[in-house]
Design a protein around this motif. Sequence first.
Motif, PDB file in Angstrom:
ATOM      1  N   ASN A  12     -19.322  43.271 -55.965  1.00 17.75           N
ATOM      2  CA  ASN A  12     -18.132  43.907 -55.091  1.00 17.75           C
ATOM      3  C   ASN A  12     -17.268  44.779 -56.047  1.00 17.75           C
ATOM      4  O   ASN A  12     -17.175  45.786 -55.577  1.00 17.75           O
ATOM      5  CB  ASN A  12     -17.532  42.979 -54.388  1.00 17.75           C
ATOM      6  CG  ASN A  12     -17.981  42.142 -53.189  1.00 17.75           C
ATOM      7  OD1 ASN A  12     -18.985  42.887 -52.825  1.00 17.75           O
ATOM      8  ND2 ASN A  12     -17.534  41.074 -52.883  1.00 17.75           N
ATOM      9  N   TYR A  15     -19.632  47.868 -56.411  1.00 18.96           N
ATOM     10  CA  TYR A  15     -19.570  48.585 -55.315  1.00 18.96           C
ATOM     11  C   TYR A  15     -18.310  49.381 -54.900  1.00 18.96           C
ATOM     12  O   TYR A  15     -18.644  50.548 -54.340  1.00 18.96           O
ATOM     13  CB  TYR A  15     -19.990  47.674 -54.086  1.00 18.96           C
ATOM     14  CG  TYR A  15     -20.060  48.378 -52.849  1.00 18.96           C
ATOM     15  CD1 TYR A  15     -21.287  48.860 -52.440  1.00 18.96           C
ATOM     16  CD2 TYR A  15     -19.199  48.277 -51.790  1.00 18.96           C
ATOM     17  CE1 TYR A  15     -21.338  49.388 -51.282  1.00 18.96           C
ATOM     18  CE2 TYR A  15     -19.364  48.851 -50.633  1.00 18.96           C
ATOM     19  CZ  TYR A  15     -20.497  49.443 -50.326  1.00 18.96           C
ATOM     20  OH  TYR A  15     -20.645  50.201 -49.037  1.00 18.96           O
ATOM     21  N   ARG A  16     -17.183  48.830 -55.342  1.00 14.35           N
ATOM     22  CA  ARG A  16     -16.114  49.406 -55.053  1.00 14.35           C
ATOM     23  C   ARG A  16     -15.555  50.527 -55.959  1.00 14.35           C
ATOM     24  O   ARG A  16     -14.580  51.411 -55.737  1.00 14.35           O
ATOM     25  CB  ARG A  16     -14.898  48.522 -54.666  1.00 14.35           C
ATOM     26  CG  ARG A  16     -15.214  47.534 -53.484  1.00 14.35           C
ATOM     27  CD  ARG A  16     -14.098  46.552 -53.270  1.00 14.35           C
ATOM     28  NE  ARG A  16     -14.445  45.665 -52.297  1.00 14.35           N
ATOM     29  CZ  ARG A  16     -13.564  44.806 -51.877  1.00 14.35           C
ATOM     30  NH1 ARG A  16     -12.625  44.425 -52.415  1.00 14.35           N
ATOM     31  NH2 ARG A  16     -13.858  43.994 -50.898  1.00 14.35           N
ATOM     32  N   PRO A  18     -17.893  52.582 -58.295  1.00  4.93           N
ATOM     33  CA  PRO A  18     -18.954  53.090 -59.060  1.00  4.93           C
ATOM     34  C   PRO A  18     -18.717  53.955 -60.200  1.00  4.93           C
ATOM     35  O   PRO A  18     -19.913  53.934 -60.954  1.00  4.93           O
ATOM     36  CB  PRO A  18     -19.750  54.067 -57.913  1.00  4.93           C
ATOM     37  CG  PRO A  18     -18.669  54.173 -57.164  1.00  4.93           C
ATOM     38  CD  PRO A  18     -17.693  53.016 -57.291  1.00  4.93           C
TER      39      PRO A  18
END
Length: 263
Positions: A12, A15-16, A18
């Motif tokens: 996560n 993902y948040r 990159p």
Amino acid sequence: MKFRKLLLESFNVLYRNPKLFLPKLIVAAVYSIGLLLMAFLLIKSLLLILSASTGMLSAEQLSLMPALFVLSLFALAFSIFSLVLDILVNAMYPVLVSDYRKKKKLSLKRAFGFALGKSLRIIPLMLVVVISISFLLLAVFNFLIEFHSISLGLFVVLFLVVSFILIVFLYMFYPVVMLEDVSALKGLKRSFLMGKQNFLLVSKASTIPFILSIASAAIAFFVYFNVFFLVLFVGLRFIIALFYTYHMVLNPTLYFSVQKVSE
């Protein structure tokens, strides 16, 4: 379940954010340049040795030897630079994950500056550890081979076992030194203690860098036999860099989950 939760939490974060892939991709590019240079030097050196052994060393090849020597010194200096850069980049991730957990804006520049500020703590010790282990293993390998006291296969197994144990006990070094007010030696001691107290959990996390290192080394073996493998190797280095980024985020995530237990 706890380890699965840590894996998801680390995913996560990436993902948040990159942009966290960028530092390790830069390191992969720098390492690739060094690998290409080392491949070139190895091929040229092998050709010179082969020509010398057959008595067919030409004047042109002799004239290349000083240049190859200078290039070898440059390659050595570049390798040290690459290692230092890698150490500094690795030291960024505990800061970045800590900022993420505090809901602060993530800044690669600030994290690198923070790592640079603690460079005198982490770089000398890490260089000593890496160089000492490399020379020790090389010396043991040469001794065992010379006296035929152990098979090559058994040495590889012992090498892998020792390497994995070292990864486990050094796993917490970066987050400890970067996030706690301790010296490098105390950080090394605390990393060892945390690895020992959380051996099973840290072992699971350590399999990521361990497997990636083996895969990278295995591919590198074929680089010198075919140009295709050289290109493949460079490409895979970048793919491996993506997985290493995930590992470097997992590293401080795991640290935060066990630090209270280890105090």
